[in-house]
Write a protein that holds these residues in place. Structure first.
Motif, short mmCIF file in Angstrom:
data_model
loop_
_atom_site.label_atom_id
_atom_site.label_comp_id
_atom_site.label_asym_id
_atom_site.label_seq_id
_atom_site.Cartn_x
_atom_site.Cartn_y
_atom_site.Cartn_z
N UNK A 162 1.91 1.80 3.35
CA UNK A 162 2.52 1.19 3.56
C UNK A 162 1.71 0.52 4.79
N UNK A 163 1.09 0.93 5.25
CA UNK A 163 0.65 0.36 6.82
C UNK A 163 1.11 -1.02 7.25
N UNK A 164 2.44 -0.70 8.03
CA UNK A 164 3.32 -1.31 9.12
C UNK A 164 2.75 -1.41 9.86
N UNK A 165 2.74 -2.35 10.96
CA UNK A 165 2.43 -2.12 12.59
C UNK A 165 3.56 -1.51 13.70
N UNK A 166 3.14 -0.80 13.53
CA UNK A 166 4.25 0.01 14.75
C UNK A 166 3.54 -0.96 15.88
N UNK A 167 3.33 -2.44 16.58
CA UNK A 167 3.83 -2.56 17.57
C UNK A 167 4.42 -4.02 17.36
N UNK A 170 7.39 -7.52 3.50
CA UNK A 170 6.14 -8.44 4.34
C UNK A 170 5.49 -9.18 4.04
N UNK A 197 12.13 -0.98 15.44
CA UNK A 197 10.88 -0.56 14.85
C UNK A 197 10.24 0.75 14.05
N UNK A 229 8.59 2.92 13.85
CA UNK A 229 8.89 4.46 14.20
C UNK A 229 10.33 5.18 13.94
N UNK A 273 0.73 -1.18 0.19
CA UNK A 273 0.04 -0.43 0.00
C UNK A 273 0.79 1.54 0.00
#
Lengths: 285, 271
Positions: free
Chosen positions: A110-115, A172, A156, A158, A107
């Motif tokens: 991106x929509x990487x998972x910050x957690x 991913x 991480x 961020x 996308x």
């Protein structure tokens, strides 16, 4: 709405298909007479009409067009997020019915998972693919290496630069080994230098792993670097204006612009896109 | 040579003048300890000089004596433990229930439709207003106190977690779908972690409410606990003991909040 879609003039509307002499196999991805429409209060509005595309295994198709021409909608229909009002999408001859892991998507945001850290983000899609943690770990490692992020596994989200985050998103997606990779203007938000790096990294991955890709962009140069074939789209309603083989052969780098004839090709595409800000047909001589 | 060095000394300062902090570094504990000491000293002074009567505002020395007195009698530790147990039990029950409900109301449109209207009407009722009603239901006892505190904790935790789950960014869910996630995955591996920072914000509000309601419940009809200590000392005109109760509440509250925010930083380091 006037449906002025009578026989659009692409000289070779199925040119996205490579030479039949090369492959007699059915295209891995087929889009047939796709129409996407949505209901407003008064009437039904077509966002996309009469889109047909064939992409053979191992090839990259660029959907090129101005913003709002519906190219992202076509991609979302292939991904299964939008249901065709008419027509169908086939992957490996199977009808697409909702999103699935055979069609990976990168996308724009991106929509990487910050957690999760990088490693865990890349592992996300492997849960149902590989039975043991060790295998998932190993697979993720190797893809992190392929996008040249080794050493950053525990970072991480961020903490990443734009280019690094982009690599994580690509890793991913690819780690889950989709048969078709869908990319929605993935490099649009990057600075020029990083974008060139990413385009070349992508070109290399495509070549190394024989990836089949549909790549959406509004950037003509990008389309000519990334795409084996280019489908130019116009808007209102979104449709394919012209499809053609990329005249410049692989391997292509960002230096493709130095090749003879590049200027004319780019100018011709520019006219195609520019002409479609009006509802006029382009190039009607 | 020597004279050159000597004459250079006083001018050593283009560097020095640019410095914004004093050259001597204070140890970080000095200011907080210093300010506490000054506060206590001023308080003591104001009372011993007769500016304020010792009956209205017992000086720190008297408060300390009263505290030691209660400590020796064994009641102070007991009160702290009982209050702590009440607050903690009710807090855990209230917030666990809230998170469980929020996962359903946040994720399922049907459950949300069924429960949200009721919850949204109950939510604005200040939990304090439930105290008399809770006595009607439970009588005066542990159950009544747990009810009021848990009820008060429930709503902020529920609302925040609910909004977090319901507001899971669509792109997170869509990416997961292209990566082969099933419904279970979408819930546990996407919505839940995405809602975690919201739940933590709710849990923090819950702590403040738990303290408020603990004391409110203990002030009316309890024989043990810090609230009861304050209420009983009030009846006995023992302002010194009342202040012991107040200060302990302040210290415990500050400590709990500090520990919680440290734990939160480890739990949701990305927010």
């Amino acid at each position: 709405m006037s449906r002025n879609t009578t026989a659009p003039p692409p000289p070779r509307s199925d040119a996205a298909t490579p030479d039949q002499s090369v492959s007699t196999e059915a295209p891995l991805l087929q889009v047939r007479d796709l129409r996407l429409s949505f209901q407003t209060r008064e009437r039904q509005v077509d966002a996309v009409t009469d889109v047909s595309l064939d992409v053979q295994r191992g090839r990259t198709l660029c959907l090129l067009g101005p913003s709002g021409c519906g190219k992202s909608s076509v991609l979302n229909a292939i991904a299964g997020f939008l249901t065709p009002s008419q027509g169908e999408v086939l992957v490996a001859s199977r009808l697409v019915d909702g999103p699935g892991p055979d069609r990976g998507m990168v996308f724009q945001d991106l929509a990487l998972y910050p957690w999760h850290n990088i490693q865990r983000n890349v592992e996300f899609g492997l849960r149902h693919l590989l039975p043991t943690r060790a295998e998932r770990h190993e697979r993720a490692r190797s893809w992190i290496d392929r996008v040249r992020l080794t050493g950053h596994e525990s970072k991480r989200v961020n903490e990443l630069s734009g280019g690094m985050a982009q690599r994580v998103a690509i890793a991913r997606c690819l780690a889950a080994e989709p048969s078709v990779v869908l990319m929605d203007e993935p490099f649009a938000a990057l600075d020029a230098h990083t974008r060139i790096n990413m385009q070349e990294l992508l070109a290399q991955l495509v070549a190394d792993y024989g990836m089949t890709v549909v790549f959406v962009t509004h950037d003509i140069d990008e389309a000519l670097i990334v795409g084996d074939a280019v489908a130019v789209m116009g808007g209102a309603p979104g449709r394919i204006v012209e499809s053609f083989e990329n005249p410049f052969a692989r391997p292509r780098s960002h230096l493709v612009y130095r090749q003879p004839g590049y200027g004319e090709v780019k100018a011709r595409i520019f006219d195609l896109i520019g002409g479609h800000h009006d509802t006029d047909r382009p190039n009607q001589e | 040579m020597a004279s050159a060095v000597a004459s250079a000394r006083p001018q050593a300062g283009p560097d020095e003048r640019r410095r914004l902090t004093p050259p001597v570094r204070l140890p970080s504990w000095l200011l907080p300890i210093g300010s506490l000491t000054v506060t206590v000293a001023v308080w003591e002074l104001v009372v011993t000089t007769g500016l304020v009567s010792a009956r209205d505002a017992p000086p720190p020395s008297a408060v300390l004596a009263a505290g030691l007195d209660l400590l020796q009698a064994g009641t102070l530790v007991n009160d702290v433990l009982i209050s702590g147990r009440r607050a903690l039990t009710a807090y855990v029950v209230g917030s666990a229930l809230a998170i469980a409900v929020a996962l359903f109301t946040g994720r399922s449109r049907v459950v949300r439709g069924l429960l949200e209207p009721t919850l949204q009407i109950l939510r604005p009722i200040p939990a304090l207003a439930w105290v008399p009603f809770s006595i009607l239901w439970f009588g005066i006892g542990e159950g009544q106190k747990l009810f009021v505190i848990a009820l008060g904790v429930f709503f902020p935790v529920w609302l925040n977690t609910h909004l977090g789950v319901a507001g899971t960014p669509l792109r997170y869910l869509n990416v997961a779908r292209t990566l082969g996630a099933n419904r279970r995955d979408l819930f546990f591996r996407v919505s839940l972690p995405a809602a975690l920072p919201f739940a933590v914000a709710g849990l923090r509000q819950g702590i403040a409410l738990a303290f408020l309601l603990l004391v409110a419940a203990e002030l009316t009809g309890a024989s043990t606990g810090l609230g009861a200590l304050i209420a009983q000392s009030h009846l006995l005109f023992r302002a010194d003991r009342m202040v012991v109760g107040l200060i302990l509440l302040g210290l415990i509250g500050a400590a709990v909040d500090f520990l919680f925010s440290r734990a939160a930083r480890r739990l949701v380091p990305w927010s």
